[in-house]
Design an enzyme around this catalytic site. Structure first.
Site, PDB file in Angstrom:
ATOM      1  N   ASP A 146       6.356   4.855 -12.344  1.00 18.80           N
ATOM      2  CA  ASP A 146       5.569   4.997 -13.575  1.00 18.80           C
ATOM      3  C   ASP A 146       6.438   4.867 -14.831  1.00 18.80           C
ATOM      4  O   ASP A 146       5.955   4.456 -15.882  1.00 18.80           O
ATOM      5  CB  ASP A 146       4.879   6.380 -13.612  1.00 18.80           C
ATOM      6  CG  ASP A 146       3.770   6.501 -12.579  1.00 18.80           C
ATOM      7  OD1 ASP A 146       3.335   5.475 -12.020  1.00 18.80           O
ATOM      8  OD2 ASP A 146       3.342   7.647 -12.324  1.00 18.80           O
ATOM      9  N   GLU A 203      -6.565  12.035 -15.344  1.00 22.21           N
ATOM     10  CA  GLU A 203      -7.043  10.691 -15.706  1.00 22.21           C
ATOM     11  C   GLU A 203      -8.572  10.628 -15.647  1.00 22.21           C
ATOM     12  O   GLU A 203      -9.183  11.229 -14.765  1.00 22.21           O
ATOM     13  CB  GLU A 203      -6.441   9.651 -14.754  1.00 22.21           C
ATOM     14  CG  GLU A 203      -4.941   9.528 -14.915  1.00 22.21           C
ATOM     15  CD  GLU A 203      -4.298   8.657 -13.858  1.00 22.21           C
ATOM     16  OE1 GLU A 203      -3.426   7.852 -14.210  1.00 22.21           O
ATOM     17  OE2 GLU A 203      -4.651   8.793 -12.673  1.00 22.21           O
ATOM     18  N   TYR A 231      -6.118   2.729  -7.855  1.00 28.17           N
ATOM     19  CA  TYR A 231      -6.887   2.801  -9.085  1.00 28.17           C
ATOM     20  C   TYR A 231      -7.934   1.684  -9.128  1.00 28.17           C
ATOM     21  O   TYR A 231      -7.687   0.580  -8.634  1.00 28.17           O
ATOM     22  CB  TYR A 231      -5.956   2.655 -10.289  1.00 28.17           C
ATOM     23  CG  TYR A 231      -5.095   3.878 -10.575  1.00 28.17           C
ATOM     24  CD1 TYR A 231      -4.820   4.818  -9.593  1.00 28.17           C
ATOM     25  CD2 TYR A 231      -4.540   4.071 -11.835  1.00 28.17           C
ATOM     26  CE1 TYR A 231      -4.029   5.925  -9.867  1.00 28.17           C
ATOM     27  CE2 TYR A 231      -3.744   5.186 -12.122  1.00 28.17           C
ATOM     28  CZ  TYR A 231      -3.493   6.104 -11.133  1.00 28.17           C
ATOM     29  OH  TYR A 231      -2.713   7.193 -11.410  1.00 28.17           O
ATOM     30  N   GLU A 257      -6.572  -1.715  -7.140  1.00 22.97           N
ATOM     31  CA  GLU A 257      -5.290  -1.848  -6.450  1.00 22.97           C
ATOM     32  C   GLU A 257      -5.555  -1.908  -4.948  1.00 22.97           C
ATOM     33  O   GLU A 257      -6.218  -1.013  -4.399  1.00 22.97           O
ATOM     34  CB  GLU A 257      -4.388  -0.657  -6.777  1.00 22.97           C
ATOM     35  CG  GLU A 257      -4.062  -0.562  -8.254  1.00 22.97           C
ATOM     36  CD  GLU A 257      -3.317   0.720  -8.638  1.00 22.97           C
ATOM     37  OE1 GLU A 257      -2.652   0.721  -9.685  1.00 22.97           O
ATOM     38  OE2 GLU A 257      -3.419   1.722  -7.889  1.00 22.97           O
TER      39      GLU A 257
END
Ligand SMILES: *[C@@H]1O[C@H](CO)[C@@H](O)[C@H](O)[C@H]1NC(C)=O
Ligand SMILES: *[C@@H]1O[C@H](CO)[C@@H](O)[C@H](O)[C@H]1NC(C)=O
Length: 387
Positions: free
Chosen positions: A78, A239, A344, A366
């Site tokens: 990340d 998120e 995701y 993904e």
């Protein structure tokens, strides 16, 4: 090809072209079909990028499709330096432009992270909000950044630092789409929601009432304990994907980072255009089983759609669900898009009012064979079984 099969192919083609449209669609006819799928990015195959992650997708106001992803330069981590990669389609996803890198953070140890994309229908702009130095790894402070396209995604403004207006805080938008309010209250407002750092986590929304020129801080749904180290099962909303309901409220579907109360999604609703997210409006959607991940959520013609890797433990089993009861219940007939590793996801659709555009939603996610970060895949879903 034999003459007979050629004729059969021709008549199939003609019947596809000439078949009457589903001119009035009703929710009980929904029978999603994976109509087309193609890989937009494959990790490790393009010289400068190790791993593509965090896919976003949107239609522009002119009806083009824009797909975005982080192009992580040297690892799948990340942190690290990245590009924002983009591909553009002007034929609703049939063909795509080559990849262009629209933002490049150089060799920064903790560069950019996506992000939310949103379209301002009033001015026809496309806005991308992303963070810079989100993890405070060999850098500080964290900044909230914006780039904008005024020509349907062909060119992009230089990055603008929104932390000058918002104050310095660690804020990671989305990942997914931001919204422009279509209904009162606050019709026309831009709403981008995201999350904070691990300790100061929670869902936070930033708002603009002048098409993205000025931004201010809106609603917050803070983690508990706030600004303190978390334990397993603490309340830690993370998120998130907001979408507007037809009544003008904003529903936010949220990653339940520490599995508070369930291994499922947190849902919260704002009735004041993103100014507040009252605790009274928080609930846990037990049907939406989740391994703690960024998921896709969309409202189209009064029906809700949801995509995630539907599994309590692992990022596998990318599944599409839909609700014809405004999210109170989900149809039992879910559609599995990919059984294997999947992470995701995000969705979009075109609300042009045309019967053709009513039939489709578009998913980006993904997808991998061994790991979910191997590719970014684009899926066109026919909502009415191909009819
Ligand atoms: C953005 O603005 C804030 C507040 O002025 C500043 O502290 C930060 O360094 C800026 N970030 C970037 C990347 O320029
Ligand atoms: C995949 O998702 C469906 C729908 O939620 C669920 O019924 C099924 O058990 C899941 N399979 C796995 C292997 O997680």
């Amino acid at each position: 090809m034999e003459a007979g099969s050629r004729l059969a192919a021709l008549s199939l083609l003609l019947s596809t072209v000439l078949s009457p449209c589903v001119c009035t669609v009703s929710p009980d006819q929904i029978n999603p079909l994976v109509y087309e799928e193609q890989l937009l990015w494959v990790s490790g195959t393009q010289g400068e990028v190790s791993t593509y992650r965090i896919p976003l997708i949107t239609f522009t106001s002119k009806g083009s499709l824009l797909a975005f992803a982080e192009g992580r330069k040297s690892s799948s981590s990340d942190v690290g330096a990245k590009f924002i990669a983009m591909r553009r389609s002007t034929d609703k996803g049939a063909t795509w432009s080559p990849t262009t890198f629209i933002v490049n953070d150089g060799t920064h140890p903790d560069g950019l992270n996506l992000g939310s994309v949103l379209v301002d229908e009033d001015v026809g702009s496309v806005i991308l909000i992303y963070s810079f130095c989100f993890h405070l790894y060999h850098c500080q402070p964290s900044s909230t950044m914006m780039v904008e396209s005024l020509d349907d995604g062909l060119s992009w403004s230089p990055p603008k630092n929104l932390s000058v207006q918002l104050g310095v805080k660690t804020f990671a938008a989305g990942p997914g789409f931001g919204i422009q309010k279509r209904h009162a209250p606050a019709k026309g407002r831009l709403v981008v929601c995201g999350h904070g750092t691990i300790e100061g986590d929670g869902v936070f929304c930033i708002l603009s009432d002048d098409h993205g020129r000025n931004w201010f801080n809106g609603a917050a749904l803070k983690s508990i304990p706030y600004n303190q180290k978390k334990k397993a099962q603490d309340f830690d909303p993370d998120e998130c994907q907001p979408f507007e309901m037809t009544d003008g409220s904003i529903v936010i579907n949220v990653r339940n980072q520490n599995n508070y109360h369930c291994r499922c999604r947190i849902v919260v609703r704002s009735y004041d255009g993103g100014l507040s997210l009252p605790v009274d409006e928080v609930y846990f959607d037990y049907t939406l089983v989740d391994p703690a991940v960024a998921a896709g959520a969309l409202q189209k013609d009064g029906v809700l759609y949801f995509t995630n890797p539907s599994n309590e433990q692992h990022r596998i089993n990318l599944t599409l669900r839909w609700s014809v009861t405004h999210g109170q219940s989900w149809e039992s007939k879910a559609v599995q898009i990919w059984a294997g590793p999947s992470g995701y996801s995000s969705m979009t659709s075109l609300d042009s009012g045309s019967p053709e555009d009513q039939k489709y939603i578009f998913v980006i996610y993904e997808k991998g064979q061994k790991n979910y970060d191997e590719t970014i895949s684009f899926v066109k879903i026919h909502l009415y079984g191909g009819q």
